[in-house]
Design a protein around this motif. Structure first.
Motif, PDB file in Angstrom:
ATOM      1  N   TYR A  74       0.914  -1.160  -0.124  1.00 27.65           N
ATOM      2  CA  TYR A  74       0.141   0.095  -0.064  1.00 27.65           C
ATOM      3  C   TYR A  74       0.975   1.369  -0.077  1.00 27.65           C
ATOM      4  O   TYR A  74       2.423   1.239   0.251  1.00 27.65           O
ATOM      5  CB  TYR A  74      -0.756   0.021   1.258  1.00 27.65           C
ATOM      6  N   ILE A  75       0.281   2.626  -0.145  1.00 24.24           N
ATOM      7  CA  ILE A  75       1.105   3.707  -0.148  1.00 24.24           C
ATOM      8  C   ILE A  75       0.502   4.414   0.889  1.00 24.24           C
ATOM      9  O   ILE A  75      -0.674   4.671   1.196  1.00 24.24           O
ATOM     10  CB  ILE A  75       0.917   4.562  -1.444  1.00 24.24           C
ATOM     11  N   SER A  76       1.417   5.025   2.041  1.00 23.61           N
ATOM     12  CA  SER A  76       1.323   5.892   3.010  1.00 23.61           C
ATOM     13  C   SER A  76       1.776   7.343   2.576  1.00 23.61           C
ATOM     14  O   SER A  76       2.575   7.662   2.016  1.00 23.61           O
ATOM     15  CB  SER A  76       2.173   5.580   4.247  1.00 23.61           C
ATOM     16  N   MET A  77       0.399   8.367   2.828  1.00 23.37           N
ATOM     17  CA  MET A  77       0.828   9.671   2.293  1.00 23.37           C
ATOM     18  C   MET A  77       0.817  10.601   3.296  1.00 23.37           C
ATOM     19  O   MET A  77      -0.074  10.515   4.184  1.00 23.37           O
ATOM     20  CB  MET A  77       0.000  10.039   1.175  1.00 23.37           C
ATOM     21  N   LEU A  83      -4.598  23.547   5.599  1.00 21.46           N
ATOM     22  CA  LEU A  83      -5.157  23.210   6.750  1.00 21.46           C
ATOM     23  C   LEU A  83      -4.770  22.355   7.898  1.00 21.46           C
ATOM     24  O   LEU A  83      -5.337  21.923   8.805  1.00 21.46           O
ATOM     25  CB  LEU A  83      -6.634  22.513   6.132  1.00 21.46           C
ATOM     26  N   GLY A  84      -3.359  22.125   7.869  1.00 22.46           N
ATOM     27  CA  GLY A  84      -2.703  21.339   8.802  1.00 22.46           C
ATOM     28  C   GLY A  84      -2.439  19.957   8.025  1.00 22.46           C
ATOM     29  O   GLY A  84      -3.232  19.463   7.269  1.00 22.46           O
ATOM     30  N   PRO A  85      -1.215  19.159   8.625  1.00 23.73           N
ATOM     31  CA  PRO A  85      -1.045  17.878   8.001  1.00 23.73           C
ATOM     32  C   PRO A  85      -2.242  16.794   8.236  1.00 23.73           C
ATOM     33  O   PRO A  85      -2.556  17.014   9.345  1.00 23.73           O
ATOM     34  CB  PRO A  85       0.445  17.712   8.335  1.00 23.73           C
ATOM     35  N   PHE A  86      -2.328  15.752   7.371  1.00 23.27           N
ATOM     36  CA  PHE A  86      -3.043  14.719   7.643  1.00 23.27           C
ATOM     37  C   PHE A  86      -2.469  13.609   7.022  1.00 23.27           C
ATOM     38  O   PHE A  86      -1.630  13.674   6.164  1.00 23.27           O
ATOM     39  CB  PHE A  86      -4.672  14.977   7.338  1.00 23.27           C
ATOM     40  N   ARG A  87      -2.768  12.253   7.304  1.00 21.12           N
ATOM     41  CA  ARG A  87      -2.337  11.016   7.010  1.00 21.12           C
ATOM     42  C   ARG A  87      -3.550  10.278   6.459  1.00 21.12           C
ATOM     43  O   ARG A  87      -4.459  10.400   6.834  1.00 21.12           O
ATOM     44  CB  ARG A  87      -1.544  10.334   8.086  1.00 21.12           C
ATOM     45  N   VAL A  88      -3.098   9.827   5.240  1.00 20.51           N
ATOM     46  CA  VAL A  88      -3.956   8.707   4.352  1.00 20.51           C
ATOM     47  C   VAL A  88      -3.179   7.676   3.745  1.00 20.51           C
ATOM     48  O   VAL A  88      -1.911   7.616   3.648  1.00 20.51           O
ATOM     49  CB  VAL A  88      -4.959   9.354   3.219  1.00 20.51           C
ATOM     50  N   LEU A 109      -6.160   7.502   7.564  1.00 16.62           N
ATOM     51  CA  LEU A 109      -5.252   6.562   8.531  1.00 16.62           C
ATOM     52  C   LEU A 109      -5.324   6.610   9.938  1.00 16.62           C
ATOM     53  O   LEU A 109      -5.496   5.866  10.532  1.00 16.62           O
ATOM     54  CB  LEU A 109      -3.708   6.942   8.151  1.00 16.62           C
ATOM     55  N   VAL A 110      -5.381   8.007  10.513  1.00 18.17           N
ATOM     56  CA  VAL A 110      -5.631   8.033  11.648  1.00 18.17           C
ATOM     57  C   VAL A 110      -6.638   9.222  11.904  1.00 18.17           C
ATOM     58  O   VAL A 110      -7.014   9.814  11.206  1.00 18.17           O
ATOM     59  CB  VAL A 110      -4.219   8.683  12.424  1.00 18.17           C
TER      60      VAL A 110
END
Length: 242
Positions: A74-77, A83-88, A109-110
């Motif tokens: 999978y790919i983690s981004m 708007l501030g960092p986010f993880r998907v 992701l979180v």
């Protein structure tokens, strides 16, 4: 509160992956471009997009990963659009892997931790077809209209029965949580347990029927009260199958 798609391009393309990422605030076309790695944990890709002025800008980085339990790639981004960092994560369905397709689904992701239900109003109504529900949930800070769609990825008893979806500005469905069918051990009545990701954190609520509603299609959404009846793994509502 993010969703999207990612597609692997032919080897000769300038960008190795292209796709779209959506939230309730934006719909953005993205590209993943390979970059030189400085170490083993350095990002494999730059995530780029085109701003309103037509300029290509770097909005994040991405890594090729492998699932610890599934062994699936999978790919983690990590992305920041101002708007501030986010993880998907970008993952593949079983069907896409079997077909050796280049199509990936972008999922959260979180989340931002568990928030208290506080004063919540809402309603859930069973639709006549497709085993789905429509509803809303609101307080003084937000007002979300959403749908409960049957979870086609459910393969274990603890996995949720429904995914919770809202729409982006362009009408793209965005998964923002999960829901489980449950039965009260005290009263024997059926209810739904919902875990919804909001900008302020995860929100847990129940959808129950009062005496007047029982036997009908409408449920009232009430603040979550921990009675020990919550479905197992209810805290994992934003993963692909959970």
């Amino acid at each position: 509160m993010f969703a999207g798609i990612l597609t692997r391009n032919v080897e000769t393309a300038a960008a190795e992956y292209t796709g779209m990422i959506h939230s309730t605030r934006f719909d953005i076309a993205i590209q993943l471009e390979a970059r030189a790695k400085m170490s083993e944990r350095s990002p494999d890709f730059d995530v780029t997009a085109v701003n309103k002025s037509g300029r290509k800008v770097r909005i994040g980085t991405a890594w090729n990963e492998t699932g610890n339990t599934s062994g699936n790639p999978y790919i983690s981004m990590q992305i920041d659009v101002g708007l501030g960092p986010f993880r998907v994560n970008a993952v593949q369905t079983k069907e896409a892997r079997a077909a050796e397709s280049g199509a990936f689904e972008i999922i959260p992701l979180v989340s931002n931790g568990l928030m208290k239900s506080g004063s919540i109003s809402g309603e859930l109504t069973a639709m006549d077809a497709d085993n789905a529900f429509t509803g809303y949930i609101a307080n003084m800070m937000f007002d979300l209209e959403f749908m409960l769609i049957e979870n086609s990825y459910k393969s274990e008893e603890t996995h949720p029965d429904y995914r919770i979806e809202v729409s982006s500005p362009r009408g793209t469905p965005i998964r923002v949580g999960s829901a489980w069918m449950a039965k009260s051990s005290r009263t024997g009545n059926d209810y739904l347990s919902l875990l919804i990701n909001t900008p302020d954190g995860d929100l847990r609520v129940n959808a129950v029927q009062n005496e007047e509603q029982r036997g009908g299609q409408t449920f009232s959404i009430i603040p979550f009260i921990d009675s020990g009846e919550q479905p197992q793994d209810a805290g994992a509502g934003l993963s692909l199958v959970a």
